[in-house]
Design an enzyme around this catalytic site. Structure first.
Site, PDB file in Angstrom:
ATOM      1  N   LYS A 243     -56.417 -25.511  78.010  1.00  0.00           N
ATOM      2  CA  LYS A 243     -56.047 -25.865  79.380  1.00  0.00           C
ATOM      3  C   LYS A 243     -57.270 -26.461  80.063  1.00  0.00           C
ATOM      4  CE  LYS A 243     -54.876 -23.828  83.915  1.00  0.00           C
ATOM      5  NZ  LYS A 243     -54.372 -22.669  84.665  1.00  0.00           N
ATOM      6  N   ASP A 248     -58.265 -26.412  90.261  1.00  0.00           N
ATOM      7  CA  ASP A 248     -56.948 -25.881  90.588  1.00  0.00           C
ATOM      8  C   ASP A 248     -56.910 -25.446  92.052  1.00  0.00           C
ATOM      9  OD1 ASP A 248     -54.449 -24.828  90.682  1.00  0.00           O
ATOM     10  OD2 ASP A 248     -54.817 -23.154  89.299  1.00  0.00           O
ATOM     11  N   LYS A 255     -53.822 -22.546  97.197  1.00  0.00           N
ATOM     12  CA  LYS A 255     -54.426 -21.219  97.044  1.00  0.00           C
ATOM     13  C   LYS A 255     -55.093 -20.801  98.357  1.00  0.00           C
ATOM     14  CE  LYS A 255     -55.569 -21.270  92.088  1.00  0.00           C
ATOM     15  NZ  LYS A 255     -54.711 -20.147  91.668  1.00  0.00           N
ATOM     16  N   ASP A 266     -61.224 -23.700  85.802  1.00  0.00           N
ATOM     17  CA  ASP A 266     -59.864 -23.697  85.249  1.00  0.00           C
ATOM     18  C   ASP A 266     -59.713 -24.646  84.058  1.00  0.00           C
ATOM     19  OD1 ASP A 266     -57.447 -22.357  85.412  1.00  0.00           O
ATOM     20  OD2 ASP A 266     -56.505 -23.842  86.712  1.00  0.00           O
ATOM     21  N   ASP A 325     -48.545 -23.737  91.710  1.00  0.00           N
ATOM     22  CA  ASP A 325     -49.807 -23.159  91.228  1.00  0.00           C
ATOM     23  C   ASP A 325     -49.676 -22.638  89.796  1.00  0.00           C
ATOM     24  OD1 ASP A 325     -52.439 -22.477  91.331  1.00  0.00           O
ATOM     25  OD2 ASP A 325     -52.183 -20.707  92.612  1.00  0.00           O
ATOM     26  N   GLU A 327     -49.393 -24.305  87.152  1.00  0.00           N
ATOM     27  CA  GLU A 327     -49.493 -25.652  86.584  1.00  0.00           C
ATOM     28  C   GLU A 327     -50.004 -25.669  85.150  1.00  0.00           C
ATOM     29  OE1 GLU A 327     -51.839 -24.200  88.245  1.00  0.00           O
ATOM     30  OE2 GLU A 327     -53.513 -24.609  86.885  1.00  0.00           O
ATOM     31  N   ARG A 329     -49.311 -23.824  82.540  1.00  0.00           N
ATOM     32  CA  ARG A 329     -48.254 -23.752  81.525  1.00  0.00           C
ATOM     33  C   ARG A 329     -47.531 -25.078  81.379  1.00  0.00           C
ATOM     34  NH1 ARG A 329     -45.502 -18.910  84.705  1.00  0.00           N
ATOM     35  NH2 ARG A 329     -47.725 -18.537  85.071  1.00  0.00           N
TER      36      ARG A 329
HETATM   37  N1  BES Z   1     -55.712 -20.963  87.223  1.00  0.00           N
HETATM   38  C1  BES Z   1     -54.831 -19.985  87.732  1.00  0.00           C
HETATM   39  C2  BES Z   1     -55.039 -18.603  87.093  1.00  0.00           C
HETATM   40  C3  BES Z   1     -56.350 -17.924  87.394  1.00  0.00           C
HETATM   41  C4  BES Z   1     -56.451 -17.011  88.432  1.00  0.00           C
HETATM   42  C5  BES Z   1     -57.451 -18.154  86.602  1.00  0.00           C
HETATM   43  C6  BES Z   1     -57.644 -16.375  88.689  1.00  0.00           C
HETATM   44  C7  BES Z   1     -58.651 -17.526  86.868  1.00  0.00           C
HETATM   45  C8  BES Z   1     -58.750 -16.637  87.893  1.00  0.00           C
HETATM   46  C9  BES Z   1     -53.364 -20.387  87.476  1.00  0.00           C
HETATM   47  O1  BES Z   1     -53.107 -21.735  87.446  1.00  0.00           O
HETATM   48  C10 BES Z   1     -52.565 -19.811  88.595  1.00  0.00           C
HETATM   49  O2  BES Z   1     -52.764 -20.208  89.684  1.00  0.00           O
HETATM   50  N2  BES Z   1     -51.684 -18.875  88.245  1.00  0.00           N
HETATM   51  C11 BES Z   1     -50.871 -18.201  89.194  1.00  0.00           C
HETATM   52  C12 BES Z   1     -49.471 -18.157  88.646  1.00  0.00           C
HETATM   53  C13 BES Z   1     -48.444 -17.728  89.655  1.00  0.00           C
HETATM   54  C14 BES Z   1     -48.225 -18.812  90.676  1.00  0.00           C
HETATM   55  C15 BES Z   1     -47.142 -17.421  88.930  1.00  0.00           C
HETATM   56  C16 BES Z   1     -51.441 -16.796  89.391  1.00  0.00           C
HETATM   57  O3  BES Z   1     -51.954 -16.228  88.420  1.00  0.00           O
HETATM   58  O4  BES Z   1     -51.385 -16.304  90.497  1.00  0.00           O
HETATM   59 ZN    ZN Z   2     -54.732 -22.959  86.884  1.00  0.00          ZN
HETATM   60 ZN    ZN Z   3     -52.700 -22.568  89.348  1.00  0.00          ZN
END
Ligand code: BES
Ligand code: ZN
Ligand code: ZN
Length: 479
Positions: A243, A248, A255, A266, A325, A327, A329
């Site tokens: 990834k 992000d 966020k 990210d 967010d 994204e 996947r």
């Molecule tokens: N890049 C983030 C995940 C992340 C969070 C990585 C904290 C490192 C530290 C990912 O793209 C994300 O935002 N995931 C969301 C998914 C949710 C919207 C279902 C999350 O984990 O909150």
């Molecule tokens: Zn991300």
């Molecule tokens: Zn994200």
């Protein structure tokens, strides 16, 4: 820092490191130093307990490091990290590590020394009195040939980890997708790695619409980088997918404040894939490996993709966007099915800073491992034990898969849940699974371990380069 070997301590050595087994007295040390050690033992200041130290600092410097009752590879890696940082703190240029009683761990010592000294240097000017890195480490051994080989391997692997760390630590604005893609191509070229960059036009032509959708909100176009090692070989390749969200922001569902702070990291999965490819090339790995970096910036510009948009992914699956967010996947979905179709791999491993939920479940030091194949899982766990890059397996079952059902598309990108809690790491993997037909596949959610907030023996804060050692160890066994 240069690492060499010797059977005796070289004349210009300023500090000697001696590992000590708990309760044992090291042999062949000068009387005065011996007396010092006896005293420390009596005072219970230093008895050789795991990773405790004492520094004799008189006419010569000797650093004793306790190894407890039983040593293992990672303990020596940690001891080497402590030793290297002590050498720096003591402003020593040349130091020696007496490894005569632990010769089988020369690789770990080389790794720990270089990893321990790592700092991100690109943007910080050196302060006037700042301690400098030592320039020379001599590993004391009775078998110079073997130790040299192992140390060289350790140096190559550690440099791979440092490359990944540098890429993660680089500010997001300095590494938009195409810039990072070209950087990968440039570094790859030096090591005979073929690199192909699919830009927006090619992504469109190929139908890699999920990557395109995520990239739409940014003025920096997305890209897919394909790295190939030994591409003349006929064998089924191993495919590594990373990834690479270069930043992000969360997309339109932006966020909140601090949650965005470290999102330059990210793209750690993609950084690890690139660094592992380079490392394997430098180790003259014989097998065929393909590395795919899925690169995009998740922003909220006027063209951004929206909640409830429906994307037709590369394999034809339609995805209903429930959260912009989620994204990672999406870009992985395209990369996974593209890899399976184009390269018919023997197996696929993806690495992704995918879910905050994995940090909630496992904390910052452990990656979540989810796979459709037991043998692959076992191989990863075995390598993980050697490198101390911790993994923990999570289950994939139908009731998780069912949470990803959409009413108007084939799948949604975040789970349905009757309340606010969801097994987010597993449901993300259940999503990814839909984009693999029948290839053994393992997914590593590295949201926790990719970025560190706490310095440890050989891992400073910031990008950690997690996974480079694990993947290299797993793939390059024929040494
Ligand atoms: N890049 C983030 C995940 C992340 C969070 C990585 C904290 C490192 C530290 C990912 O793209 C994300 O935002 N995931 C969301 C998914 C949710 C919207 C279902 C999350 O984990 O909150
Ligand atoms: Zn991300
Ligand atoms: Zn994200």
């Amino acid at each position: 820092m240069k690492i060499t070997t010797s059977t005796t301590i070289p004349a210009r050595t300023e500090l000697t490191v001696i590992p000590v087994r708990e309760g044992e007295q090291p042999k062949n040390i000068p009387k005065k130093v011996q007396a010092y050690l006896e005293k420390k033992k009596k005072q219970r200041v230093f008895t050789g307990k795991k990773l405790t130290t004492t520094l004799y600092d008189e006419e010569q410097q000797v650093l004793f490091i306790g190894l407890g009752k039983e040593a293992d590879e990672d303990l020596l890696r940690k001891a080497a990290g402590i030793a290297a940082k002590t050498a720096r703190k003591q402003r020593v240029k040349r130091y020696a590590f007496n490894l005569q009683e632990y010769q089988e761990y020369a690789q770990a010592v080389a790794e720990g020394s270089i990893l321990g000294l790592y700092t991100y240097k690109a943007y910080k000017q050196a302060e006037e009195d700042e301690p400098q890195d030592p320039t020379h480490l001599t590993i004391i051994t009775n078998d110079e040939k073997k130790t040299r080989e192992q140390a060289e391997r350790g140096v190559i692997i550690a440099e791979g980890v440092c490359l990944a760390r540098d890429l993660v630590n680089k500010p997001a604005s300095e590494k938009p997708p195409l810039t990072l893609a070209k950087e990968a191509q440039r570094i790859g070229k030096k090591h005979h790695i073929k690199a192909t960059i699919l830009k927006k036009k090619e992504l469109k032509a190929q139908g890699l619409n999920a990557i395109l959708a995520v990239g739409k909100g940014s003025e920096n176009e997305p890209a897919l980088v394909i790295l190939e090692l030994n591409n003349h070989k006929k064998e089924q390749p191993t495919v590594l997918i990373g990834k690479g969200i270069t930043f992000d922001a969360g997309g339109l569902q932006i966020k909140p404040d601090n949650a965005m702070l470290d999102m330059k990291s990210d793209m750690a999965g993609a950084a690890t894939v690139l660094a592992t490819m380079i490392t394997l090339a430098r180790l003259k790995h014989k097998g065929r490996i393909i590395g795919i970096m899925a690169l995009a910036e998740n922003m909220l510009g006027p063209g951004a993709y929206k909640p409830r948009d429906i994307i037709k992914a590369y394999n034809g699956t339609t995805i209903e966007v429930h959260h912009t967010d989620a994204e990672g996947r999406l870009i992985l979905a395209d990369a996974l099915s593209y890899a399976e179709k184009k390269y018919k791999p023997q197996h696929i491993i993806d690495l992704a800073t995918l879910t905050g939920a994995s940090i909630t479940a496992l904390g910052y030091r452990t990656a979540a491992l989810i796979s459709n194949n037991e043998e692959l899982t076992t191989t990863i766990k075995e390598a993980s034990k050697k490198t101390d890059e911790l993994v923990w397996e999570l289950p994939l079952r139908n009731h998780y898969r069912n949470m990803m059902k959409s009413e108007i598309a084939d799948i949604r990108n975040t789970a349905k849940t009757p309340h606010n809690y969801r097994p987010g790491t597993i449901t993300a993997a259940a999503f990814l699974e839909r984009f693999i037909k029948n290839t053994p596949w393992a997914h590593l959610d590295i949201a926790g371990p990719a970025y560190s907030y706490e310095e440890t023996e050989y891992t400073p804060t910031g990008g950690t380069g997690w996974g480079v050692r694990l993947l290299t160890t797993m793939i390059n066994k024929n040494r």
